[in-house]
Design an enzyme around this catalytic site. Sequence first.
Site, PDB file in Angstrom:
ATOM      1  N   CYS A  74       0.635  -1.485  -0.092  1.00  0.00           N
ATOM      2  CA  CYS A  74      -0.103   0.150  -0.133  1.00  0.00           C
ATOM      3  C   CYS A  74       0.896   1.331   0.134  1.00  0.00           C
ATOM      4  CB  CYS A  74      -0.757  -0.011   1.270  1.00  0.00           C
ATOM      5  SG  CYS A  74       0.013   0.154   2.867  1.00  0.00           S
ATOM      6  N   HIS A  93       5.580  -6.044   7.822  1.00  0.00           N
ATOM      7  CA  HIS A  93       5.391  -7.604   8.340  1.00  0.00           C
ATOM      8  C   HIS A  93       5.775  -8.399   7.266  1.00  0.00           C
ATOM      9  CE1 HIS A  93       2.884  -5.946  12.046  1.00  0.00           C
ATOM     10  NE2 HIS A  93       4.123  -6.066  12.303  1.00  0.00           N
ATOM     11  N   CYS A 106       2.172   6.501   8.306  1.00  0.00           N
ATOM     12  CA  CYS A 106       1.120   6.423   7.162  1.00  0.00           C
ATOM     13  C   CYS A 106       0.337   7.840   7.426  1.00  0.00           C
ATOM     14  CB  CYS A 106       0.109   5.229   6.994  1.00  0.00           C
ATOM     15  SG  CYS A 106      -1.013   5.302   5.952  1.00  0.00           S
ATOM     16  N   GLU A 141       0.015  -0.643  15.199  1.00  0.00           N
ATOM     17  CA  GLU A 141      -0.798   0.317  14.948  1.00  0.00           C
ATOM     18  C   GLU A 141      -1.754   0.537  16.220  1.00  0.00           C
ATOM     19  OE1 GLU A 141      -4.667   1.674  12.220  1.00  0.00           O
ATOM     20  OE2 GLU A 141      -3.214   0.489  11.284  1.00  0.00           O
ATOM     21  N   CYS A 197      -8.797   2.044   6.168  1.00  0.00           N
ATOM     22  CA  CYS A 197      -8.345   2.533   5.033  1.00  0.00           C
ATOM     23  C   CYS A 197      -9.064   2.187   3.649  1.00  0.00           C
ATOM     24  CB  CYS A 197      -6.755   2.208   4.936  1.00  0.00           C
ATOM     25  SG  CYS A 197      -6.006   2.823   3.458  1.00  0.00           S
ATOM     26  N   SER A 246      -1.137  -8.866  10.022  1.00  0.00           N
ATOM     27  CA  SER A 246      -2.616  -8.715  10.105  1.00  0.00           C
ATOM     28  C   SER A 246      -3.368  -8.825   8.855  1.00  0.00           C
ATOM     29  CB  SER A 246      -2.935  -7.647  11.132  1.00  0.00           C
ATOM     30  OG  SER A 246      -4.306  -7.677  11.545  1.00  0.00           O
ATOM     31  N   ASN A 247      -3.029  -7.810   8.126  1.00  0.00           N
ATOM     32  CA  ASN A 247      -3.649  -7.456   6.965  1.00  0.00           C
ATOM     33  C   ASN A 247      -3.804  -8.646   6.144  1.00  0.00           C
ATOM     34  OD1 ASN A 247      -2.543  -6.532   3.844  1.00  0.00           O
ATOM     35  ND2 ASN A 247      -4.746  -5.551   4.280  1.00  0.00           N
TER      36      ASN A 247
END
Length: 295
Positions: free
Chosen positions: A12, A40, A96, A130, A197, A226-227
């Site tokens: 991203c 990560h 970010c 985060e 996001c 995590s994403n």
Amino acid sequence: MKVEIDKGSGFCFGVVTAIRKAEEELGKGGVLYCLGDIVHNSREVERLKALGLVTINHEEFVRLHNAKVLLRAHGEPPETYETARRNHIDIIDATCPVVLQLQKRIKQEYNRDDDPEKQIVIYGKSGHAEVLGLVGQTAGKAIVIESLEEAKRLDFGKSIRLYSQTTKSLHEFREIVEYIQAHIAPGLTFQYYDTICRQVANRIPNIRQFAASHDLVFFVSGKKSSNGKMLFSECRKVNPNSHLIDSTDEIDASLLADARSIGVCGATSTPKWLMEEITQSIRSKIGQGDKEIIN
């Protein structure tokens, strides 16, 4: 047999910016530290380590003086900046912009004295970098919930302000909103802020379509992402023949024989070069090593 890389997968913009800043600073020479893994994904971390990036944890950071430290896209709590000021640490801030804006909103809410009993709730993964930065905006008082089941244990006799980690599921966030709306006591206030996001959220329908269009899918992601876990779950929902890997060593060659179409995709923390490496390895195993990668 077709082997295709999902053109919508890969870093991203927040991760792209953090890595660009790291590379620019490393190019100037001198030692550059990074507080936590810059992304990560162990392979990308190893690549930047070879360029000179030194990853440190928070305990090492506190003992550091007169150094240059990169803050990754995930963001940091206020204490980190205070430590940097006290220890004369030069901060390269790659937080970010989406995360930074969310931190500001939560801090403003915490400092607002409209309702001393209100609960500031963050839908996110407890302990995630985060989330630690977000909770830090409230002096550690925000409540973190990881699921709808945990949302059901909130105190509905107090007002609620709900926020979300930027990379969480939009669908589950909406489920949590609906549940709180239905259960909060009369006369109390519930305000929620969709802070997910869209660059991440919009990948869900795209990756579902991509996964459904192939017989076999290799989802490339670091195990700590995590994403990555969230997007891989979306792949599995539409294509049970989806497999999570983070290197060419994890490709199960026995899966390749019956597949007419193979898709390679990844998380927002997965570098494009790694997906290309995986694709080349698949092609070699099926005897197509010299063919051009489709992406």
